[in-house]
Write a protein that holds these residues in place. Sequence first.
Motif: not given
Length: 282
Positions: A240, A211, A247-248, A243-244
Motif C-alpha cells: 500500500p 500493511g 490517512g488512518l 498515504e493509505s
Amino acid sequence: MLRSAVLACVVLASAGVAFLQTPARAQPLAVSQCQAIARALPGAGFVQLASAGPFAPQPQPVATRDQTVAITFLGHSTFLLETPGGVTIATDYSGFHRPPQPPRVATMNKAHSTHYTLTPGPEIAHVLHGWSDDGNAADHDLVVGDAYIRNVPTDIRAGYGGAMEPNGNSIFIFEIAGLCIGHLGHLHHELDETDYAEIGRLDVVMVPVDGGLTMGAESMVRVVTRLRSALILPMHRRGPPVESFLGLFGPGFDRTMADSATVTVSLRTLPRKPLIMVLQGL
C-alpha cells in the motif's frame, strides 16, 4: 547496627544515560531514563517531553536539550543514527543498505535476509541480534560512547500459518542526548501493557507500514497512538502507498513529507503535536 549499601547515581548529561554504581562493582550498571520516567507515573503510559503539564519529566540541562541526533533513512528498515559524540548506529543492518562508513553498532531485529547478515564486517564493533539461538530472549544493555542501547523482545510469526515464535523479534531502544528513540523492528502483534512498561517513553519511533507483512495497518495505528511519540518515522513499506497509512490517523497527528532522507532532532526541537514524517527514500 546494620548498614545498607549506598548507591551512587552518576548522570551523564550529554548522553541522557544514568548509572548505578556500588563500591563492589567495577563496571557501572546502566539505567534506562526512558523507563524511569514512564514508571514514575502510575497509570500513565507516556509523558510527552513538550508537555507543560504536571506530569512533564524533570527539565534536562541546556547542554543536553541542545544536542542533536541525526537520523537518516537508508532503505527498507535501516536507519543510521549519529550521536552528538560521533557514535554511529545502523538499525536492521543487512548489508543491502549501507551507510557511507561502517557503523560502530549494528542492530538486527530478526533473522531474516532483509534484516540481518551473517557477515557484517569486522569494522563493526558491536553486532546486536534481536533474537537468541539458545531459546531464551535476547537481552542487550550496552553503553557505547554517549549512547545507551537496550532491547525489548516480542514474539513473531514463524510462518504464514499463524503460529508464533516466542521472542523472535526485538524492539531496539536508543537513549541518546536525553532522547528515547525506538525501532519497532518486524513487529507482528499488538503490544500489551507489559511491553509498554518495558519500552517506557519513546520520543521518536520507527514504524513498519507494510500493511500486513508485519501486522495490519489498523493494529499498527493503535500501537503508534498508544506510544504517543512526538516524531513517527514510517519504514518497511511494501504494497500500500504510504498515504493509505497516513490517512488512518485522525486530527491529533500532523503529517509531513520531508525533502531529505535525514532529520535532526533534539529535546528542544521535538514537535509538540505528534508528527508523522515521511523521509525521502521511503
